[in-house]
Design a protein around this motif. Structure first.
Motif, PDB file in Angstrom:
ATOM      1  N   ARG A   1       4.738   1.713 -10.106  1.00 35.52           N
ATOM      2  CA  ARG A   1       5.673   1.517  -9.003  1.00 35.52           C
ATOM      3  C   ARG A   1       5.177   0.473  -8.011  1.00 35.52           C
ATOM      4  O   ARG A   1       5.958  -0.294  -7.453  1.00 35.52           O
ATOM      5  CB  ARG A   1       5.880   2.832  -8.242  1.00 35.52           C
ATOM      6  CG  ARG A   1       6.339   4.006  -9.076  1.00 35.52           C
ATOM      7  CD  ARG A   1       6.401   5.272  -8.210  1.00 35.52           C
ATOM      8  NE  ARG A   1       6.481   6.479  -9.010  1.00 35.52           N
ATOM      9  CZ  ARG A   1       6.302   7.707  -8.527  1.00 35.52           C
ATOM     10  NH1 ARG A   1       6.040   7.874  -7.231  1.00 35.52           N
ATOM     11  NH2 ARG A   1       6.380   8.767  -9.319  1.00 35.52           N
TER      12      ARG A   1
ATOM     13  N   THR B   1       1.050   5.229 -11.710  1.00 37.34           N
ATOM     14  CA  THR B   1       2.099   4.762 -10.798  1.00 37.34           C
ATOM     15  C   THR B   1       1.593   3.766  -9.767  1.00 37.34           C
ATOM     16  O   THR B   1       2.373   2.972  -9.246  1.00 37.34           O
ATOM     17  CB  THR B   1       2.737   5.951 -10.052  1.00 37.34           C
ATOM     18  OG1 THR B   1       1.732   6.602  -9.250  1.00 37.34           O
ATOM     19  CG2 THR B   1       3.335   6.954 -11.020  1.00 37.34           C
TER      20      THR B   1
ATOM     21  N   CYS C   1       7.931  -3.905 -10.338  1.00 39.34           N
ATOM     22  CA  CYS C   1       7.343  -3.071  -9.295  1.00 39.34           C
ATOM     23  C   CYS C   1       7.119  -3.903  -8.032  1.00 39.34           C
ATOM     24  O   CYS C   1       7.319  -5.115  -8.030  1.00 39.34           O
ATOM     25  CB  CYS C   1       6.004  -2.489  -9.755  1.00 39.34           C
ATOM     26  SG  CYS C   1       4.722  -3.738 -10.022  1.00 39.34           S
TER      27      CYS C   1
END
Length: 541
Positions: A314, A287, A337
């Motif tokens: 992310r 992430t 992202c």
């Protein structure tokens, strides 16, 4: 004018660094803290705490204690933070070493630090005998097996107490007068002076010359982690890919320790390989990526990216060198992202971090507890918004000083605590910092620091070289590459010059371009006019 950031001041705990990093480990006892790419080596947070305790006990049984120095010479592996915090919890100093450095460089660092224990990998163990012979090392510990070395498994299996001088933070103060240590779990931590005891020793070339040991105290490191969390916080359950080397401040502070403080899973990657990197993101559902601009270029432009599922990402945080705003935009669009960047240096990392709404080209605003100013290079007078000058920063993260180098320390650290960064920049009215150029002359090759002075000294030992100068020239993949301007005594090829240097320096320091010229431009006192060489280079492009 003194600028500050958008964050409210954050109290920095006067505790041992290990106590701070593992303070909340008990919340995530069964969650994976560290794992390698293959999933073969891993530690849950409960196992991490237990491992730190056992290795600390083993080190203490060998006579290692407060003020002693342990050297870590290894790639990113799950065991790395276990060793780091085991030594730190005993009040020791950990000198983190670059496996790409030459044996001569390593001996210099080991000797300067006075290291007594070396923990290394099987790949590096072949150099151990030479390192022991040329230093104060009394034991070599290896991750795995190697002749003449103690297996790390032996330390990890230790089940005896550290001894009576080590206090359990669950039972009372352990980090200075009256300080509390709310570590969840039985991590032994000796009493330290958080503001003055050095927990980590990294190496930086500063503005010029050979690398110097940067002394970071327990308080410096805790402040740096807090600034990382304030500027780029992790959400619960995040998974971080650790490819930034743990021997580098970026990897040690932002990636390793800030992630562990927040309960993330850290996936260790010992060396960068584009396909393996993308595969790791897909397989481990990463992430958060911490990258240098070289990796950002890969993510933005490489056709390899299309072969992998990177939808878990992310946030990307870039550091180590300036990130081209266009590359940042392409990354964000391609991966869907957020992409941001920060700015700092080994002597004071995580000084700036982009926030939501930071303009393109900015390296962000000051992180928690940071003050900065822009000063006139000639007079030292503080400047206002929009005016260009040297960037100076102040905060609890700024190093204690350079090891055994008081004059070099005085040159960069003002009496009032401001650190000279050696970078030319300007700030807008909102406190966003824009870097213009480096006053100092370091070359940033893929996030690694390369000293032109060091390369020039090597070049001048070539029998056919009469004079030489080195500058960094822009390179999309590496940010910068070292280029040598050479005056020769007799004919020689560029390939011969580059091979000569490559045989004598670490791989990341190699000269990658050579141009022959009639004379090196110098000032009246003999200093190389690198600005003239950079202008010559720009005109030729």
């Amino acid at each position: 004018m003194i600028f500050t950031g958008p964050h409210a001041p954050t109290p920095v705990p006067e505790t041992a660094f290990t106590s701070f990093v593992l303070e909340h480990a008990g919340r995530w006892t069964d969650s994976v803290a560290l794992v390698d790419l293959a999933g073969e080596a891993s530690f849950t947070y409960g196992e991490l705490v237990a491992g730190v305790r056992r290795v600390a006990g083993a080190l203490r049984a060998r006579g290692f204690g407060r003020g002693d120095v342990l050297a870590l010479l290894a790639p990113n592996v799950p065991e790395y933070p276990v060793v780091f915090h085991a030594a730190a919890s005993l009040g020791g100093t950990v000198v983190v070493l670059n496996p790409l450095d030459t044996t001569e460089d390593l001996l210099t660092h080991l000797g300067g630090a006075g290291a007594v224990v070396l923990v290394t990998s099987e790949e590096q163990a072949a150099r151990a005998a030479e390192l022991v012979a040329g230093s104060k090392l009394r034991e070599v510990v290896v991750f795995g097996q190697a002749p003449g070395a103690t297996p790390f498994a032996e330390l990890l299996g230790h089940d005896g107490p550290a001894d009576g001088s080590v206090s359990d933070p669950a039972s009372g103060p352990a980090s200075g007068a009256g300080a509390s240590n709310p570590v969840s779990g039985p991590v032994p931590v000796v009493a330290v002076d958080a503001a003055s005891d050095v927990v980590a020793l990294l190496h930086s070339s500063g503005s010029t010359g050979r690398p110097k040991g940067v002394m970071l105290t327990h308080r410096n490191m805790s402040a740096n982690v807090l600034q990382t969390i304030g500027g780029a916080p992790l959400d619960e359950g995040e998974r971080v890919l650790a490819v930034a080397p743990f021997h580098h401040a970026f990897g040690l502070i932002m990636v390793m320790n800030a992630s562990l403080r927040q309960g993330a899973t850290v996936v260790t990657m010992p060396r960068f390989d584009p396909q393996a990197y993308l595969q790791a993101i897909q397989d481990h559902r990463i992430t958060r990526l911490y990258v240098v601009p070289t990796i950002a270029v890969l993510l933005a432009r490489s056709p390899l990216v299309e072969r992998f599922d990177l939808s878990s990402v992310r946030t990307i945080v870039s550091g180590g060198a300036a990130l081209d705003p266009e590359i940042a935009r392409l990354c964000a669009e391609r991966l869907g992202c957020r992409v941001g960047q920060g700015y700092g240096l080994t002597e004071g990392l995580v000084s700036f971090m982009q926030v939501e709404g930071s303009p393109a080209g900015s390296v962000g605003r000051a992180t928690p507890n940071i003050e900065f100013k822009i000063v006139d290079i000639a007079t030292g007078r503080a400047l206002g918004p929009g005016q260009e000058g040297e960037v100076l920063v102040r905060g609890p993260h700024v190093m204690k000083g350079y090891l055994d180098a008081p004059q070099a320390t005085r040159e960069v650290l003002e009496a009032d605590g401001f650190l000279h960064t050696g970078d030319l920049g300007r700030a807008d009215a909102d406190g966003e910092l824009f870097l213009v150029d480096r006053i100092k002359e370091l070359i940033k090759y893929k996030g690694q620091q390369v000293s032109p002075v060091e390369l020039e000294a090597v070049l001048m030992t070539h029998p056919k070289v009469a004079d030489a100068a080195v500058i960094g020239v822009p390179d999309e993949e590496a940010s910068e590459i070292p280029k040598a301007f050479v005056v020769v005594r007799e004919p020689v090829t560029a390939q011969e010059i580059m091979a000569f240097v490559a045989d004598r320096v670490a791989p990341y320091k190699k000269v990658r371009q050579v141009e022959f010229i009639d004379a090196i431009p110098r000032t009246p006192v003999g200093k190389t006019e690198r600005r003239s060489l950079k202008e010559r280079e720009r005109a030729a492009r």
